[in-house]
Structure formats: C-alpha cells, structure tokens
Design a protein around this motif. Structure first.
Motif, mmCIF file in Angstrom:
data_model
loop_
_atom_site.group_PDB
_atom_site.id
_atom_site.type_symbol
_atom_site.label_atom_id
_atom_site.label_comp_id
_atom_site.label_asym_id
_atom_site.label_seq_id
_atom_site.Cartn_x
_atom_site.Cartn_y
_atom_site.Cartn_z
ATOM 1 N N VAL A 485 0.811 -1.238 0.311
ATOM 2 C CA VAL A 485 0.117 0.049 0.226
ATOM 3 C C VAL A 485 0.945 1.202 -0.021
ATOM 4 C CG1 VAL A 485 -1.596 1.247 1.280
ATOM 5 C CG2 VAL A 485 -1.967 -1.105 0.974
ATOM 6 N N TYR A 486 1.945 1.437 0.772
ATOM 7 C CA TYR A 486 2.697 2.431 1.152
ATOM 8 C C TYR A 486 3.805 2.585 0.366
ATOM 9 C CZ TYR A 486 -0.502 3.307 4.977
ATOM 10 O OH TYR A 486 -1.774 3.291 5.698
ATOM 11 N N GLY A 487 4.528 1.343 -0.169
ATOM 12 C CA GLY A 487 5.835 1.440 -0.668
ATOM 13 C C GLY A 487 6.850 1.274 0.211
ATOM 14 N N PRO A 488 8.185 0.794 -0.238
ATOM 15 C CA PRO A 488 9.022 0.869 0.408
ATOM 16 C C PRO A 488 9.713 2.215 1.050
ATOM 17 C CG PRO A 488 9.874 0.402 -1.762
ATOM 18 C CD PRO A 488 8.347 0.501 -1.665
ATOM 19 N N GLU A 489 9.741 3.290 0.522
ATOM 20 C CA GLU A 489 10.133 4.476 1.015
ATOM 21 C C GLU A 489 9.601 4.884 2.308
ATOM 22 O OE1 GLU A 489 10.723 9.031 -0.559
ATOM 23 O OE2 GLU A 489 10.001 7.445 -2.058
ATOM 24 N N LEU A 490 8.071 4.867 2.289
ATOM 25 C CA LEU A 490 7.595 5.450 3.343
ATOM 26 C C LEU A 490 7.451 4.529 4.550
ATOM 27 C CD1 LEU A 490 4.030 6.738 1.615
ATOM 28 C CD2 LEU A 490 6.054 8.094 2.305
ATOM 29 N N ILE A 491 7.751 3.305 4.270
ATOM 30 C CA ILE A 491 7.797 2.319 5.314
ATOM 31 C C ILE A 491 9.174 2.363 6.005
ATOM 32 C CG2 ILE A 491 8.066 -0.161 5.830
ATOM 33 C CD1 ILE A 491 5.294 0.631 5.385
ATOM 34 N N SER A 492 10.267 2.757 5.213
ATOM 35 C CA SER A 492 11.485 2.687 5.801
ATOM 36 C C SER A 492 11.658 4.182 6.651
ATOM 37 C CB SER A 492 12.505 2.946 4.517
ATOM 38 O OG SER A 492 13.966 3.197 5.153
ATOM 39 N N ARG A 493 11.230 5.338 5.955
ATOM 40 C CA ARG A 493 11.071 6.380 6.810
ATOM 41 C C ARG A 493 10.482 6.341 8.189
ATOM 42 N NH1 ARG A 493 8.770 11.352 3.105
ATOM 43 N NH2 ARG A 493 8.739 12.224 5.338
ATOM 44 N N ALA A 494 9.123 5.793 8.153
ATOM 45 C CA ALA A 494 8.400 5.442 9.775
ATOM 46 C C ALA A 494 9.425 4.658 10.613
ATOM 47 C CB ALA A 494 6.952 4.601 9.234
ATOM 48 N N ARG A 495 9.996 3.726 10.084
ATOM 49 C CA ARG A 495 10.782 2.939 10.778
ATOM 50 C C ARG A 495 12.141 3.627 11.474
ATOM 51 N NH1 ARG A 495 11.193 -2.758 7.722
ATOM 52 N NH2 ARG A 495 9.140 -3.692 8.116
ATOM 53 N N ARG A 496 12.574 4.548 10.587
ATOM 54 C CA ARG A 496 13.697 5.507 11.006
ATOM 55 C C ARG A 496 13.263 6.494 12.254
ATOM 56 N NH1 ARG A 496 15.445 5.509 5.678
ATOM 57 N NH2 ARG A 496 14.097 7.508 5.367
ATOM 58 N N ILE A 497 11.863 7.102 12.018
ATOM 59 C CA ILE A 497 11.312 7.932 12.855
ATOM 60 C C ILE A 497 11.250 7.371 14.130
ATOM 61 C CG2 ILE A 497 9.351 9.370 13.408
ATOM 62 C CD1 ILE A 497 9.383 10.129 10.386
ATOM 63 N N ASP A 498 10.624 6.035 14.090
ATOM 64 C CA ASP A 498 10.427 5.177 15.451
ATOM 65 C C ASP A 498 11.694 5.011 16.074
ATOM 66 O OD1 ASP A 498 7.726 5.480 15.082
ATOM 67 O OD2 ASP A 498 7.431 3.473 14.013
ATOM 68 N N GLN A 499 12.559 4.702 15.307
ATOM 69 C CA GLN A 499 13.919 4.141 16.173
ATOM 70 C C GLN A 499 14.647 5.586 16.633
ATOM 71 O OE1 GLN A 499 16.595 2.693 13.198
ATOM 72 N NE2 GLN A 499 18.282 2.122 14.956
ATOM 73 N N PHE A 500 14.475 6.909 16.016
ATOM 74 C CA PHE A 500 15.066 7.942 16.426
ATOM 75 C C PHE A 500 14.154 8.496 17.587
ATOM 76 C CE2 PHE A 500 16.944 8.889 11.990
ATOM 77 C CZ PHE A 500 18.449 8.532 12.439
ATOM 78 N N ARG A 501 13.038 8.479 17.588
ATOM 79 C CA ARG A 501 12.211 8.698 18.815
ATOM 80 C C ARG A 501 12.396 7.691 19.975
ATOM 81 N NH1 ARG A 501 7.586 8.056 16.484
ATOM 82 N NH2 ARG A 501 7.319 10.320 16.023
ATOM 83 N N ARG A 502 12.800 6.661 20.093
ATOM 84 C CA ARG A 502 13.072 5.789 21.036
ATOM 85 C C ARG A 502 14.407 6.054 21.572
ATOM 86 N NH1 ARG A 502 10.624 1.814 17.973
ATOM 87 N NH2 ARG A 502 12.429 1.224 17.090
ATOM 88 N N SER A 503 15.589 6.815 20.893
ATOM 89 C CA SER A 503 16.586 7.239 21.390
ATOM 90 C C SER A 503 16.565 8.485 22.259
ATOM 91 C CB SER A 503 17.721 7.390 20.274
ATOM 92 O OG SER A 503 18.907 7.613 20.875
ATOM 93 N N SER A 504 17.282 8.350 23.365
ATOM 94 C CA SER A 504 17.356 9.658 24.297
ATOM 95 C C SER A 504 18.565 10.570 23.780
ATOM 96 C CB SER A 504 17.524 9.071 25.711
ATOM 97 O OG SER A 504 18.900 8.691 25.914
#
Length: 512
Positions: A485-504
């Motif tokens: 549905v979203y494509g690999p670009e949007l999925i990759s961006r969402a994962r990077r944002i979640d990963q950065f958000r969990r870092s202090s």
C-alpha cells in the motif's frame, strides 16, 4: 605579665598598700566599656565559686560606684535588688549559661528588663563573656556563656592581695594570698549577706527604685532586701585562696537555651516532670479564650493551603468569633467547603474574614456543624474517586498500543483511510474464488490510483513525525500488505522515525 599589665590599664584601678585602711582608698567609678566585657580583656579575676562572687555582688550594690546614666540614657539607673536576685540565680548555674527565657520565668520580668540587668552585671565587671549567644533563623538559639568575675575595685577596697602563680597563665587566673586587717570586718559582713537567700522582689507601683550607698559598701546599705537563712556549706575565704590557675567555666557543649537546667540534676527534673504528669490532673494547663483563638489560627495556617505563610496572630484575630463559639478546625474547614474559595488568593486573611462572616450564627448548633462536616467528607470522597477514575483512564489511554494523532486534519484522514481500507479489502476477499488455480476465476488486483489518498495522508503524517497510520496498517493487515500500500520508501521513513524517537540522544525537529 604583659597581658595582666594591659588589662590593668583598661580599668585603671587604684591598688592600695598591703595593710592600708579600706576607708582611705579613693576608688574610681565602676564602669567597664563594652570592649572589656570579655574574659580575655577583663581586668578582674575569675571567682572560683558562687559564695565569694556573691560577696562581691553585695559590695557593688552598696558601694554606689555604679552610675550608668553618666554614660548612657537608657537601661537601669542603678544597681537594684532585682539585679542581686538575678546574680543569685546565676551563682547556681554551672556553667554560667543563663537562658533569657529561664530568667524571665524565674523573675517575672520582660526580655528587655532581663537584658538590662545582665548589662548592669557586665558593666560593673561582675560578668564577662566567654561566648556570646546566637540568634540565627532556622537554627537552634544558643545562650551566652559568662564567667563570674570579681572586679579589681573590690580587691582594692578590702585590701585583698592577689598573685599570678603561673606567669604564662592569663591575668584573670590570679589567686588570693591575703587580706588587710582593716578589710576583715567588712569581709565578715559581706559573708553574712552572701550566706542568705534574697527573695524575689515584689513589683512596686512606682518604676523608680532607690538604692542607698556608702563609701565602704556595707551590706546593710541596700534597703529593704528580704532575706532568709540558708544552710552552711563548704566555702572558700580570701585567706585560703586556692592555687588553681584555670577558669571554673569548663569547655562544654553549648546547650539549647530552651533546655537549660536551673542548677538541679537532670534525673531530678525528669522525676518531677513525670510526677506532675502522672499524679496531677491539672498538669496540662487549660487554654483560655485567647489561647483557643491562637490554637485555631495555628491549625488553620497548617491545614489550609492558601493560609500558609500568614501570621498566626492575624488569623487568630480574624477567626475570633468562631473560636469563641467553640468551633474546631474541622468545622471551619467544612464551612469553607460550603462557601467555596476563589481561584487566585491575593490576601489569605482578608478572604478568610469574608468567608467566616456570620458563620457562627448560620451554624449555631453542634448538629448543624456535624451535618456540614458530613457533607464536606462526602465531597472529599467523591473527589477522591473521581481522581482515581481519571488516572485510570489516562493510564489505559497512554499505555495502550493505539494513540490518536494530535492533528485534527491528520486524524480525519486516518479515519477516512481506515474506512477506505475496510471497504476495499472486504469485496476483494469476498470475490476471490475458493480455488485460485481455477482458470475461469476472475482475478482482482488493486492499482496505484486507489492508494493515492492513503499515501498522501501517510506522507503528511510522517512530515509531522506521526507514524501511527503506517504502524496501524502493519498491525492490521501485515507487513506485506502495508508494503504494497505505502511502498518501501514510506515504510523505511516510518521505521527510522520510530527508531530515533526511542533514543534519548536524538531530538526531532519537524518542518511545517
């Protein structure tokens, strides 16, 4: 020897010959400046015990050499009978660390009057500071410690001979070696005066107190001093002076001014307090009307949030009507709940005066006040349950998997996208044949045009750091369907944002 000479210059005493007549000695005025009222700078000598010190006190009282009004305009006019009584109390203390509250309780005088009498004893050279008391806010108050001193004018008047046995010792450790023959008669009279207890003087209608004086300073010259005989004890006369070269005031831990003893042992004071508490029903003093007002004012400043920091006397004055009516602090709190309070309080005492107006007439019976307390406690219980429910709802909301987007526009797009996903996926699943290998079955495939709106909403959410739309699709339809549905670009961006958000160590700043 140098320190002794320097101390003698400060006071400038007239030292007679060893066997000179006491009446022929011309004595200077008794006045010790403030800089010489310390033990290190005093010209006198330390009294080894209270008996010989009280002899010097009675001599100063009858000599008439103390004229304080020549040097200052306030304080005592002369050495009074109350000063002798305070000196008698100081003679009982070891070490001599009198608390102001203790002397006020024993004499019935005000704080300023007690300070005046202590100043008179210092100005005549009978007391010298060892350490000065402290009055620091937030810390325990410390009382001043004194050394009982014998002024050099006393030794000169009676022909007392002293010697410094150790040249390295301070000058105030001089020891008595003898006395002139002409001074023995006066010494005997002073001994009789020091052997008797002076009663606490009764207050007079007039503030003027006259003290008769004579050049020789005999004890009978002090008028009207009530005395009672006391038991004989171990005494030290000037002829039998000891050879000690140290002060009788030993280095001790400075006690609190409120816990100073009155010359009695700690065990005896404890026994008296226990006997009074257990054997007498009136051990605890009953509060009068003023005491009840202050008690209610103190409790209100402790339990009402917007009254903290207010002066207790002012709150007691504001709440005097309800205090006189017998109200407790619980009843006042219940009444304040019924009246209600303001959101912002600028002056707590003024608001309390407005809220308590005519309260004693509205709740004029104990039954009405009990009903108000019941309503207040019911409201407190309801508020407590409401707070528990609110905390539980917030915890369930924030600890769950799903969180609503903060933007209203994004939330509306998410709702429409989820509804569109549900409407698209259901017909596709229902129209699929049971056997996909059947060549006659029509295949259903969703194109790119159907997911344009969904991808636009997801891209807008990622621009604001919101990955909830993509994550919800992954959880609902699976990773493969979300990737289609979203494509690999949007999925990759969402994962990077979640990963950065969990870092202090990362701070995300989103563009508009």
């Amino acid at each position: 020897m140098a320190r002794a000479a320097a101390a003698a210059v400060l006071s400038d005493p007239v030292v007679p010959a060893p066997e000179s007549v006491a009446s022929e000695v011309v004595l200077p005025e008794l006045w010790v400046v403030e800089a010489s009222q310390w033990l290190s700078s005093s010209a006198g000598r330390v009294a080894l015990e209270g008996y010989s010190w009280m002899q010097a006190v009675h001599w100063v009282a009858g000599s008439g050499l103390y004229q304080p009004r020549r040097h200052r305009s306030s304080g005592l006019r002369s050495f009074t009978k109350t000063t002798i009584y305070i000196a008698q109390l100081l003679a009982e203390l070891t070490p001599c660390r009198p608390g102001i509250e203790y002397l006020m309780r024993r004499t019935g005088l005000s704080e300023r009057a007690v300070e005046y009498h202590l100043a008179a004893l210092r100005e005549t050279g009978l007391l010298a500071y060892i350490s000065k008391g402290t009055r620091v806010r937030g810390e325990r108050a410390q009382a001043s410690e004194f050394a009982r001193m014998i002024p050099p004018e006393y030794d000169a008047a009676l022909g007392i001979r002293t010697v410094l046995r150790d040249e390295t010792a301070p000058a105030y450790t001089r020891a008595v070696t003898g006395i002139a023959e002409t001074g023995r008669k006066l010494m005997a009279k002073l001994g009789k005066q020091a052997a008797r207890k002076v009663r606490r003087p009764r207050p007079k209608t007039s503030s003027k107190v006259s003290v008769k004086a004579s050049p020789t300073g005999t004890p009978e010259d002090v008028d009207g001093v009530a005395e009672t005989a006391v038991s004989e004890g171990t005494r030290c006369t000037p002829m039998g002076g000891g050879g000690s070269t140290s002060s009788s005031a030993a280095d001790t831990y400075p006690p609190s001014e409120s816990k100073l003893a009155s010359g009695q042992s700690e065990s005896s004071s404890r026994k008296k307090s226990k006997a009074k508490a257990g054997g007498s029903k009136t051990g605890r003093r009953k509060l009068n009307r003023i005491g009840r007002r202050y008690q209610l004012g103190r409790e209100l400043t402790q339990q009402v949030e917007w009254l903290r920091g207010c002066a207790v006397p002012r709150i007691a004055w504001v709440a005097q009507n309800v205090a006189d009516a017998g109200w407790t602090v619980t009843e006042v709190l219940a009444w304040l709940h019924l009246r209600g309070t303001a959101q912002r309080v600028h002056r707590g005492s003024g608001l309390l005066a407005v809220l308590l107006a005519n309260a004693e007439n509205v709740l004029d019976t104990p039954a009405k006040r009990a009903d108000a307390i019941a309503q207040w406690r019911g409201a407190q219980e309801a508020q407590r349950r409401h707070d528990i429910e609110r905390v539980r709802t917030e915890r369930e909301r924030y600890e769950g998997d799903w969180q609503d987007p903060t933007s209203r526009a994004v939330r509306s797009k998410v709702d429409s996208a989820i509804a569109q996903l549900k409407s698209i996926s259901r017909p596709a699943v229902q129209d699929l044949p049971d056997d996909p290998s059947d060549p006659g079955a029509a295949s259903y495939e969703v194109g790119e045009a159907e997911f344009a709106d969904i991808r636009a909403a997801a891209r807008d959410g990622l621009a604001h750091g919101d990955t909830s739309l993509i994550n919800d699709t992954i959880h609902a339809c699976g990773p493969d369907e979300a990737l289609r549905v979203y494509g690999p670009e949007l999925i990759s961006r969402a994962r990077r944002i979640d990963q950065f958000r969990r870092s202090s160590l990362t701070t995300l700043i989103y563009g508009a």
